[in-house]
Design a protein around this motif. Structure first.
Motif, mmCIF file in Angstrom:
data_model
loop_
_atom_site.group_PDB
_atom_site.id
_atom_site.type_symbol
_atom_site.label_atom_id
_atom_site.label_comp_id
_atom_site.label_asym_id
_atom_site.label_seq_id
_atom_site.Cartn_x
_atom_site.Cartn_y
_atom_site.Cartn_z
ATOM 1 N N LYS A 527 -5.146 4.538 -10.283
ATOM 2 C CA LYS A 527 -5.500 3.820 -11.502
ATOM 3 C C LYS A 527 -5.511 2.319 -11.209
ATOM 4 N N LEU A 528 -6.415 1.613 -11.829
ATOM 5 C CA LEU A 528 -6.420 0.161 -11.685
ATOM 6 C C LEU A 528 -5.294 -0.428 -12.524
ATOM 7 N N PRO A 529 -4.666 -1.494 -12.038
ATOM 8 C CA PRO A 529 -3.594 -2.116 -12.827
ATOM 9 C C PRO A 529 -4.159 -2.845 -14.040
ATOM 10 N N LYS A 530 -3.302 -3.035 -15.014
ATOM 11 C CA LYS A 530 -3.676 -3.876 -16.156
ATOM 12 C C LYS A 530 -3.618 -5.340 -15.735
ATOM 13 N N VAL A 531 -4.212 -6.193 -16.544
ATOM 14 C CA VAL A 531 -4.163 -7.629 -16.262
ATOM 15 C C VAL A 531 -2.697 -8.066 -16.212
ATOM 16 N N GLY A 532 -2.358 -8.791 -15.146
ATOM 17 C CA GLY A 532 -0.987 -9.237 -14.959
ATOM 18 C C GLY A 532 -0.143 -8.289 -14.139
ATOM 19 N N ARG A 533 -0.713 -7.157 -13.788
ATOM 20 C CA ARG A 533 0.039 -6.162 -13.021
ATOM 21 C C ARG A 533 -0.635 -5.950 -11.660
ATOM 22 N N ILE A 534 0.040 -5.188 -10.812
ATOM 23 C CA ILE A 534 -0.483 -4.866 -9.478
ATOM 24 C C ILE A 534 -0.312 -3.372 -9.255
ATOM 25 N N ASN A 535 -1.039 -2.854 -8.281
ATOM 26 C CA ASN A 535 -0.752 -1.495 -7.816
ATOM 27 C C ASN A 535 -1.128 -1.350 -6.351
ATOM 28 N N LEU A 536 -0.645 -0.276 -5.766
ATOM 29 C CA LEU A 536 -0.991 0.079 -4.390
ATOM 30 C C LEU A 536 -2.019 1.194 -4.465
ATOM 31 N N THR A 537 -3.082 1.068 -3.683
ATOM 32 C CA THR A 537 -4.146 2.053 -3.755
ATOM 33 C C THR A 537 -4.846 2.155 -2.406
ATOM 34 N N TYR A 538 -5.794 3.087 -2.336
ATOM 35 C CA TYR A 538 -6.463 3.374 -1.065
ATOM 36 C C TYR A 538 -7.959 3.549 -1.292
ATOM 37 N N ALA A 539 -8.735 2.995 -0.383
ATOM 38 C CA ALA A 539 -10.159 3.278 -0.322
ATOM 39 C C ALA A 539 -10.351 4.379 0.707
ATOM 40 N N LEU A 540 -11.109 5.397 0.351
ATOM 41 C CA LEU A 540 -11.276 6.564 1.207
ATOM 42 C C LEU A 540 -12.628 6.528 1.914
ATOM 43 N N THR A 541 -12.696 7.240 3.009
ATOM 44 C CA THR A 541 -13.983 7.498 3.650
ATOM 45 C C THR A 541 -14.696 8.593 2.873
ATOM 46 N N ASP A 542 -15.947 8.806 3.177
ATOM 47 C CA ASP A 542 -16.665 9.906 2.535
ATOM 48 C C ASP A 542 -16.107 11.257 2.953
ATOM 49 N N ALA A 543 -15.341 11.276 4.061
ATOM 50 C CA ALA A 543 -14.703 12.515 4.510
ATOM 51 C C ALA A 543 -13.355 12.735 3.830
ATOM 52 N N GLY A 544 -12.965 11.810 2.948
ATOM 53 C CA GLY A 544 -11.734 11.975 2.200
ATOM 54 C C GLY A 544 -10.495 11.462 2.894
ATOM 55 N N THR A 545 -10.653 10.811 4.046
ATOM 56 C CA THR A 545 -9.512 10.257 4.766
ATOM 57 C C THR A 545 -9.320 8.786 4.382
ATOM 58 N N THR A 546 -8.233 8.203 4.856
ATOM 59 C CA THR A 546 -7.867 6.857 4.414
ATOM 60 C C THR A 546 -8.607 5.802 5.219
ATOM 61 N N ARG A 547 -9.380 4.978 4.533
ATOM 62 C CA ARG A 547 -10.151 3.931 5.190
ATOM 63 C C ARG A 547 -9.457 2.574 5.116
ATOM 64 N N THR A 548 -8.839 2.252 3.978
ATOM 65 C CA THR A 548 -8.175 0.966 3.808
ATOM 66 C C THR A 548 -7.071 1.098 2.765
ATOM 67 N N GLU A 549 -5.966 0.419 3.001
ATOM 68 C CA GLU A 549 -4.892 0.322 2.008
ATOM 69 C C GLU A 549 -4.978 -1.043 1.337
ATOM 70 N N TYR A 550 -4.910 -1.056 0.016
ATOM 71 C CA TYR A 550 -4.977 -2.304 -0.740
ATOM 72 C C TYR A 550 -3.797 -2.426 -1.693
ATOM 73 N N THR A 551 -3.258 -3.626 -1.794
ATOM 74 C CA THR A 551 -2.494 -4.028 -2.961
ATOM 75 C C THR A 551 -3.475 -4.775 -3.860
ATOM 76 N N ILE A 552 -3.670 -4.265 -5.074
ATOM 77 C CA ILE A 552 -4.619 -4.880 -6.005
ATOM 78 C C ILE A 552 -3.844 -5.684 -7.040
#
Length: 833
Positions: A527-552
């Motif tokens: 889920k995307l964070p609300k304004v003023g908040r952060i979260n940890l999330t991942y962008a996936l490859t089309d194969a469903g594996t982990t492409r990038t880790e983001y703190t948003i």
């Protein structure tokens, strides 16, 4: 000549022919262009060795595939590739070299590479011409040896033709043009007019959906034509061929087997038999880089002048190791260009900023890597991902800051280090310092011992400023180095008082615009964070594996600040930008994306006393409450002022303690560092390096990209279910679900040896069977024992499961811990005040 193909391979050496073979075998309409004759680049003068030894997990798989694949070529093509399966003996003169081999042994075990250890007595018994009285032992690969480079290349070329590929010689590529849907590749052909070859008489233009460049020594010309940077530059490599050695001739006449390829790593050379004599290949100091900008048109299958003085030390050490070679004369010599990269691993994968353009450049061990590169690159191109994580070889691991001079000097250093001990805590010195944060001098004054990530200088640990004369900060070890006690003290400070970590190398992107929210919602799995908040999330490859880790960090309704790993800036940027372009092309709202990595510095302040320290310098009407849970809860961000420095403070800590990441305009870096230290002493503040941070994050089971996270495992396999929102649609979702759980990421507490910790390369064993591998390792200050993270069979992922980890060729007890074994309820990180 065809004018339209699905895949065009440019370059007809071993690597190019292997790629053409595997693409054609996968069913793609493939053409290969070679500017001269097949094998006329570095392939023709290569020694043809097939060393399986490599500390990189992906490269180990590539080399293993090649060795196995080459053994099948004759049956398929009818061409004998000249594979001599004589084995490969890698000798050790020191215990430290044996430690290196023992660490490699775990890498080999995880990749399924068979190997043996031999004592000096066993070596002397099997190969009495080799002097062994000063050896500690050796690592032996009995299943490899050497191959004829020209023959194996021709065999792969024939196999490619059998699978439908077209191979065109005497075709020089002069331009590449992307139309938005295909590449148009233009050039000149030499044509036969009554037996006379006339250059440039005919031009050609080929339309290709995909292009692969495997141009070897011509990589700089390729880079210029494509408008990108490729840090692949050749370095001179010499080898000499001796006349017959009577003792060797008699040995073979007596019916004895061929000697294995001999490697005296401490003497920095390889030797193999050659028609009754020996081939000596040294990796000496001061071998120069060549062709920094282009290969002269006149340089074809040519060589450089031999420099015997440069290899005198290695030549004499060969005589020491093989005494019968002392009276043998030199018959032939070679000094040719071999392409290198700054870390010695090739550049394999998508080209930065370009669509459907693939690089296969920078192969210092091209014959060994050719077959495996063809196999795994073909998987990337035809299936979207390879079965192993290829990120460590991705061309974008080098950023746009990289220059020709940097690549040349680092490649020379890499050549010299081929046989220098490859410590996991190794830090090479060429071209440093280069990229420095503002507080660099302050950190040096505090005893910082620097490493580098993506060119940035970053403290690994802080040693004693007044160290005794015999204390060697540069000492490295496969066990606990001189730095270990200082990293432990830093970890303890974060747990007990307060520590500060310079994390300015973090990758940072600003993403905003009308389409920002819709784009990120589909691009990432949480889920995307609300304004003023952060979260940890991942962008996936089309194969469903982990492409990038983001703190948003959500700055506004359609404005986001993305934080990702510092080592992967261009890698992340390329994927983000291309995905954004696709989103906008499909009718999504406008996106504005900027790489702001060098505009923002970062200090991570963490520990039980972090809030009290910041309260002394924060400028607010009620400073004692601005950092409270009520006004500044966990996983939120605020703009605050620390003294005269504006700060974007993010309440998160990679160490798992109460803490904040302080993001500031980078020009304030020195001021803010001094301000924090002006009040730090009373709070027990200690500067902390990357090694202690790595240990601390494992106590919290925080996965690291490039270790636990990568393109060979899904976020579900990594145990990140709480960061996956299955109620929404996101890129790679169905592929992730369909993949299921093949293995599971776990944290282990280890009762290991007294003088060594795991490095994250070790095999995990149950009842004598390899059931997984570590991806990270180190020491836990909280549990006073070794710690590691890695992947095991799903049925073995339950806390309390007893396993073994192989270290120094011995098995030590390990137990699967609960996730986040230190403070599993996150009470410390949420602490109010």
């Amino acid at each position: 000549m065809k004018t339209h193909v699905r895949a065009l391979v440019v370059g007809g050496g071993a690597v190019g022919c292997a790629i053409a073979y595997h693409l054609a075998k996968a069913g793609w309409d493939t053409m290969l262009l070679e500017r001269d004759e097949l094998t006329s680049g570095s392939t023709w003068h290569a020694a043809g060795l097939l060393p399986l030894f490599n500390m990189n997990y992906a490269t180990t798989h590539i080399h293993k595939y090649s060795v196995d694949f080459y053994k099948t070529l004759e049956a398929e093509t009818g061409l004998n590739a000249g594979f001599s399966i004589c084995g490969n003996l890698r000798m050790a003169q020191t215990q430290e070299r044996m430690d290196e081999y023992m660490l490699y042994s775990s890498v080999a075990e995880t990749a399924g590479v068979y190997h043996e250890f031999l004592t000096p007595a066993q070596i002397a018994e099997r190969w009495p011409l080799v002097r062994t009285d000063d050896l500690k032992g050796a690592l032996f690969h009995p299943q490899d040896g050497y191959i004829n480079p020209a023959d194996v290349t021709q065999a792969m070329a024939k196999g490619a033709r059998q699978h439908g590929a077209t191979i065109v010689r005497k075709a020089q590529v002069d331009s590449y043009r992307w139309t938005g849907s295909e590449w148009i590749v233009s050039g000149r052909m030499m044509v036969d007019r009554g037996g006379m070859l006339l250059a440039g008489e005919e031009t050609f233009e080929i339309h290709a959906e995909h292009v692969v460049t495997a141009t070897g020594n011509h990589a700089q010309r390729t880079a210029r034509l494509l408008g990108i940077k490729i840090p692949a530059i050749p370095v001179e490599h010499q080898y000499i061929v001796t006349e017959s050695d009577p003792a060797l001739v008699e040995w073979r006449k007596a019916g004895n087997p061929e000697h294995p390829v001999l490697r005296d790593a401490d003497a920095k050379w390889y030797v193999r038999e050659e028609r009754g004599g020996w081939i000596l290949g040294p990796y000496e100091r001061n071998a120069p880089a060549r062709f920094l900008y282009d290969v002269p048109e006149s340089f074809r299958a040519d060589l450089f002048q031999l420099d015997l003085e440069r290899i005198e030390e290695e030549y004499m050490s060969m005589i020491h190791r093989i005494p019968t070679s002392e009276t043998v004369g030199m018959k032939d010599d070679f000094n040719g260009p071999i392409c290198y990269t700054p870390d010695g691993n090739p550049l394999v994968g998508p080209a930065p900023g370009l669509r459907n353009m693939w690089l296969a450049e920078g192969f210092s061990f091209g014959i060994t890597a050719a077959g495996g590169t063809g196999h795994y690159l073909a998987q990337l191109m035809t299936a979207g991902e390879a079965e192993i994580d290829m990120a460590s070889l991705d061309p974008k691991r080098y950023g746009s800051w990289m220059t020709t001079e940097y690549a040349a000097r680092k490649n020379e250093e890499c050549y010299e280090h081929v046989f220098i001990l490859h410590h996991p805590d190794e830090e090479r010195t060429a071209c440093r310092p280069l990229r420095t944060a503002p507080a660099y001098d302050r950190q040096i004054a505090l005893g910082a011992q620097m490493g580098q990530v993506n060119g940035w200088e970053r403290p690994n640990y802080y040693g004693p400023v007044d160290a005794p004369a015999d204390f060697d900060h540069s000492a490295r070890s496969f066990r606990r180095g001189a730095w270990w006690q200082y990293a432990r003290a830093e970890a303890e400070a974060v747990r007990e008082t307060c520590g500060i970590i310079d994390a300015s190398a973090f990758t940072k992107h600003l993403l905003r615009g009308p389409g920002a929210t819709a784009f990120l919602d589909h691009f990432t799995c949480n889920k995307l964070p609300k304004v003023g908040r952060i979260n940890l999330t991942y962008a996936l490859t089309d194969a469903g594996t982990t492409r990038t880790e983001y703190t948003i960090v959500r700055l506004a309704e359609n404005e986001y600040y993305l934080i990702s790993a510092g080592a992967w800036t261009d890698y992340d940027a390329d994927f983000l930008m291309k995905s954004a372009e696709d989103f906008m092309a499909a009718g999504g709202g406008y996106l504005d994306i900027h790489d702001v990595t060098t505009q923002w510095g970062v200090y991570a302040l963490a520990g039980p006393n972090a809030r009290a320290l910041l309260n002394e310098i924060v400028k607010d009407g009620v400073p004692e409450t601005v950092l409270s849970n009520k006004r500044f809860p966990w996983l939120s961000w605020r703009n605050i002022e620390l003294g005269m420095c504006p700060v974007r403070a993010v309440r998160v800590a990679y160490t798992g303690e109460l803490g904040w990441e302080l993001h500031f305009p980078i020009e304030f870096g020195r001021y803010l560092w001094d301000l924090i230290f002006s009040v730090g002493a009373k709070h027990g503040l200690k500067p902390v390096g990357a090694r202690a941070q790595n240990w601390l994050r494992q106590e919290k089971s925080y996965r690291a990209f490039g270790n636990e996270l990568g393109r060979d495992a899904t976020p579900m396999e990594a145990g990140l279910d709480r960061f996956i929102d299955l109620s929404k649609d996101f890129r790679g979702k169905q592929a992730m679900i369909d993949t299921g759980i093949r293995s599971k990421c776990v944290t282990l507490l280890i009762d290991g040896p007294e003088d060594a910790d795991p490095w994250g390369k070790e095999a995990l064993v149950l009842d004598g069977e390899k059931i997984g591998r570590l991806t990270s390792g180190g020491w836990s200050a909280a549990f006073d024992k070794q710690i590691g993270m890695g992947y095991v069979r799903p049925d073995l992922a339950e806390p309390g499961t007893k396993l073994k980890v192989r270290m120094l060729r011995q098995l030590f007890d390990a137990e699967v811990a609960i996730d986040s074994p230190h403070d599993p309820e996150n009470l410390r990180i949420r602490k109010d005040g």
